[in-house]
Design a protein around this motif. Structure first.
Motif, PDB file in Angstrom:
ATOM      1  N   GLY A 137       0.818  -1.214   0.000  1.00 13.31           N
ATOM      2  CA  GLY A 137       0.000   0.000   0.000  1.00 13.31           C
ATOM      3  C   GLY A 137       0.851   1.264   0.000  1.00 13.31           C
ATOM      4  O   GLY A 137       0.560   2.234  -0.716  1.00 13.31           O
ATOM      5  N   ILE A 138       1.919   1.249   0.827  1.00 17.98           N
ATOM      6  CA  ILE A 138       2.810   2.424   0.870  1.00 17.98           C
ATOM      7  C   ILE A 138       3.489   2.635  -0.477  1.00 17.98           C
ATOM      8  O   ILE A 138       3.612   3.764  -0.972  1.00 17.98           O
ATOM      9  CB  ILE A 138       3.849   2.252   1.994  1.00 17.98           C
ATOM     10  N   ALA A 139       3.935   1.517  -1.078  1.00 18.11           N
ATOM     11  CA  ALA A 139       4.588   1.632  -2.390  1.00 18.11           C
ATOM     12  C   ALA A 139       3.622   2.181  -3.431  1.00 18.11           C
ATOM     13  O   ALA A 139       3.985   3.055  -4.237  1.00 18.11           O
ATOM     14  CB  ALA A 139       5.120   0.261  -2.821  1.00 18.11           C
ATOM     15  N   ASP A 140       2.378   1.682  -3.402  1.00 18.68           N
ATOM     16  CA  ASP A 140       1.380   2.195  -4.352  1.00 18.68           C
ATOM     17  C   ASP A 140       1.103   3.677  -4.103  1.00 18.68           C
ATOM     18  O   ASP A 140       0.947   4.466  -5.049  1.00 18.68           O
ATOM     19  CB  ASP A 140       0.083   1.390  -4.230  1.00 18.68           C
TER      20      ASP A 140
ATOM     21  N   GLU B  31       1.729   6.694  -6.725  1.00 23.90           N
ATOM     22  CA  GLU B  31       0.686   7.615  -7.170  1.00 23.90           C
ATOM     23  C   GLU B  31       1.068   9.066  -6.885  1.00 23.90           C
ATOM     24  O   GLU B  31       0.769   9.972  -7.675  1.00 23.90           O
ATOM     25  CB  GLU B  31      -0.638   7.270  -6.482  1.00 23.90           C
ATOM     26  N   ILE B  32       1.737   9.297  -5.722  1.00 27.65           N
ATOM     27  CA  ILE B  32       2.188  10.669  -5.419  1.00 27.65           C
ATOM     28  C   ILE B  32       3.193  11.139  -6.465  1.00 27.65           C
ATOM     29  O   ILE B  32       3.133  12.275  -6.969  1.00 27.65           O
ATOM     30  CB  ILE B  32       2.799  10.724  -4.005  1.00 27.65           C
ATOM     31  N   ALA B  33       4.139  10.236  -6.789  1.00 27.68           N
ATOM     32  CA  ALA B  33       5.140  10.597  -7.797  1.00 27.68           C
ATOM     33  C   ALA B  33       4.483  10.873  -9.143  1.00 27.68           C
ATOM     34  O   ALA B  33       4.841  11.830  -9.853  1.00 27.68           O
ATOM     35  CB  ALA B  33       6.169   9.470  -7.922  1.00 27.68           C
ATOM     36  N   ARG B  34       3.486  10.054  -9.492  1.00 27.60           N
ATOM     37  CA  ARG B  34       2.796  10.268 -10.764  1.00 27.60           C
ATOM     38  C   ARG B  34       2.042  11.598 -10.742  1.00 27.60           C
ATOM     39  O   ARG B  34       2.024  12.350 -11.724  1.00 27.60           O
ATOM     40  CB  ARG B  34       1.838   9.110 -11.031  1.00 27.60           C
ATOM     41  N   GLY B  35       1.410  11.912  -9.594  1.00 24.27           N
ATOM     42  CA  GLY B  35       0.691  13.178  -9.481  1.00 24.27           C
ATOM     43  C   GLY B  35       1.620  14.374  -9.575  1.00 24.27           C
ATOM     44  O   GLY B  35       1.297  15.383 -10.218  1.00 24.27           O
ATOM     45  N   LEU B  36       2.789  14.268  -8.899  1.00 20.59           N
ATOM     46  CA  LEU B  36       3.765  15.365  -8.982  1.00 20.59           C
ATOM     47  C   LEU B  36       4.261  15.550 -10.410  1.00 20.59           C
ATOM     48  O   LEU B  36       4.436  16.682 -10.894  1.00 20.59           O
ATOM     49  CB  LEU B  36       4.940  15.078  -8.040  1.00 20.59           C
ATOM     50  N   GLU B  37       4.494  14.431 -11.070  1.00 24.13           N
ATOM     51  CA  GLU B  37       4.965  14.510 -12.458  1.00 24.13           C
ATOM     52  C   GLU B  37       3.929  15.196 -13.338  1.00 24.13           C
ATOM     53  O   GLU B  37       4.257  16.070 -14.170  1.00 24.13           O
ATOM     54  CB  GLU B  37       5.256  13.103 -12.974  1.00 24.13           C
ATOM     55  N   GLU B  38       2.666  14.839 -13.145  1.00 18.31           N
ATOM     56  CA  GLU B  38       1.609  15.466 -13.939  1.00 18.31           C
ATOM     57  C   GLU B  38       1.482  16.953 -13.614  1.00 18.31           C
ATOM     58  O   GLU B  38       1.249  17.789 -14.503  1.00 18.31           O
ATOM     59  CB  GLU B  38       0.287  14.746 -13.682  1.00 18.31           C
ATOM     60  N   SER B  39       1.648  17.298 -12.305  1.00 15.84           N
ATOM     61  CA  SER B  39       1.559  18.713 -11.915  1.00 15.84           C
ATOM     62  C   SER B  39       2.679  19.531 -12.549  1.00 15.84           C
ATOM     63  O   SER B  39       2.462  20.649 -13.049  1.00 15.84           O
ATOM     64  CB  SER B  39       1.616  18.834 -10.391  1.00 15.84           C
ATOM     65  N   VAL B  40       3.894  18.974 -12.523  1.00 16.56           N
ATOM     66  CA  VAL B  40       5.029  19.682 -13.127  1.00 16.56           C
ATOM     67  C   VAL B  40       4.817  19.859 -14.627  1.00 16.56           C
ATOM     68  O   VAL B  40       5.080  20.936 -15.201  1.00 16.56           O
ATOM     69  CB  VAL B  40       6.342  18.928 -12.830  1.00 16.56           C
ATOM     70  N   ASP B  41       4.325  18.820 -15.284  1.00 16.62           N
ATOM     71  CA  ASP B  41       4.064  18.924 -16.727  1.00 16.62           C
ATOM     72  C   ASP B  41       3.020  19.998 -17.018  1.00 16.62           C
ATOM     73  O   ASP B  41       3.152  20.785 -17.974  1.00 16.62           O
ATOM     74  CB  ASP B  41       3.588  17.573 -17.268  1.00 16.62           C
ATOM     75  N   THR B  42       1.975  20.053 -16.174  1.00 14.77           N
ATOM     76  CA  THR B  42       0.922  21.053 -16.379  1.00 14.77           C
ATOM     77  C   THR B  42       1.467  22.467 -16.211  1.00 14.77           C
ATOM     78  O   THR B  42       1.161  23.382 -16.996  1.00 14.77           O
ATOM     79  CB  THR B  42      -0.229  20.809 -15.392  1.00 14.77           C
ATOM     80  N   LEU B  43       2.302  22.662 -15.149  1.00 13.73           N
ATOM     81  CA  LEU B  43       2.885  23.991 -14.916  1.00 13.73           C
ATOM     82  C   LEU B  43       3.870  24.370 -16.018  1.00 13.73           C
ATOM     83  O   LEU B  43       3.977  25.547 -16.407  1.00 13.73           O
ATOM     84  CB  LEU B  43       3.574  24.018 -13.548  1.00 13.73           C
ATOM     85  N   ASN B  44       4.602  23.387 -16.527  1.00 15.43           N
ATOM     86  CA  ASN B  44       5.531  23.670 -17.632  1.00 15.43           C
ATOM     87  C   ASN B  44       4.775  24.134 -18.875  1.00 15.43           C
ATOM     88  O   ASN B  44       5.212  25.040 -19.600  1.00 15.43           O
ATOM     89  CB  ASN B  44       6.356  22.430 -17.966  1.00 15.43           C
ATOM     90  N   LYS B  45       3.629  23.503 -19.100  1.00 12.46           N
ATOM     91  CA  LYS B  45       2.825  23.916 -20.255  1.00 12.46           C
ATOM     92  C   LYS B  45       2.289  25.334 -20.075  1.00 12.46           C
ATOM     93  O   LYS B  45       2.002  26.024 -21.053  1.00 12.46           O
ATOM     94  CB  LYS B  45       1.670  22.939 -20.449  1.00 12.46           C
TER      95      LYS B  45
END
Length: 255
Positions: free
Chosen positions: A166-169, A173-187
């Motif tokens: 559960g912790i790994a999942d 998911e946090i890492a995936r969310g951060l990655e998506e947030s950074v991509d959105t801000l870069n755009k």
């Protein structure tokens, strides 16, 4: 010449029983009292022999029983005597039947109705039996405890495995969310460094909001950088000084 018949005796042709208590010793030197019950009857065709050949049939039967039992029991251990009492009864019947048939008696049945060792021997046997049962009970209890411990360990291991998964999942998911947030801000034209700072600040305030929403929360957030201790001390000193000044001003107003 007149003929006179006289009845010499009356014999019963019904099955009769003779009970004999024999004291003897086993192979392991334990004295026991054995009660032997012999059922016998007079053969109709040998009534003459039964009356005239034996003066006291009960004594004759008793003597044979003593001899047979004391010949069989010394060959056996005490435990075997209890286990093989039917074999003893069969041997008594077989040999007694063969010996008494000549005198007109048929042995119908022989029974070992009681085996009574010495009182101290019985107490020792009871103690041995009780100790053996306690040993078995302890073994069963130990097995139950061992099974319980193993099952608890398995359950705990499974819980840890699921918790780790559960912790790994969650981190994934946090890492995936951060990655998506950074991509959105870069755009949106924000460079990666500014985007990272903005995300950290946003998470900081989200944490404060989550803590503040709990009415029973007693969590205190403290700075954790190398200068945090001195900064916190300075802040506390300044707070105390400010509190003292407020108190002095209040006292002057009262005067």
């Amino acid at each position: 010449i007149p003929i006179v018949d006289r009845i010499a005796a009356r014999l019963s042709l019904r099955i009769q029983q003779l009970d004999v208590v024999v004291e003897t010793k086993t192979k392991d030197d334990v004295f026991v009292n054995m009660k032997i019950s012999v059922q016998y009857q007079i053969l109709r065709e040998k009534v003459y022999d039964a009356f005239y050949k034996l003066q006291n049939p009960h004594e004759q039967l008793t003597a044979y029983i003593f001899d047979l039992v004391r010949a069989e029991i010394p060959k056996m251990l005490l435990d075997d005597v209890f286990e093989k009492k039917d074999d003893i009864a069969f041997a008594v019947k077989r040999d007694l039947k063969e010996a008494m048939l000549e005198y007109g008696y048929d042995i119908v049945k022989a029974l070992v109705t009681d085996i009574d060792p010495d009182h101290s021997v019985k107490q020792a046997m009871n103690r041995i039996n009780a100790a053996e049962r306690e040993k078995i009970a302890a073994q069963h209890e130990g097995d139950a405890q061992r099974i319980l411990i193993v099952e608890r360990a398995r359950a705990e291991a499974e819980s840890k495995r699921l918790q780790g998964k559960g912790i790994a999942d969650q981190r994934r998911e946090i890492a995936r969310g951060l990655e998506e947030s950074v991509d959105t801000l870069n755009k949106a034209g924000i460079n990666p460094q500014e985007a990272s700072s903005l995300i950290v600040i946003t998470q900081h305030y989200d944490t404060l909001q989550a803590i503040g929403s709990e009415s029973s929360s007693n969590l205190i957030l403290l700075p954790n950088n190398p200068n945090a201790a001195s900064t916190m001390l300075n802040d506390m000193t300044a707070s105390l000084l400010a509190a003292n000044k407020v108190k002095e001003a209040t006292d002057k107003n009262k005067e």
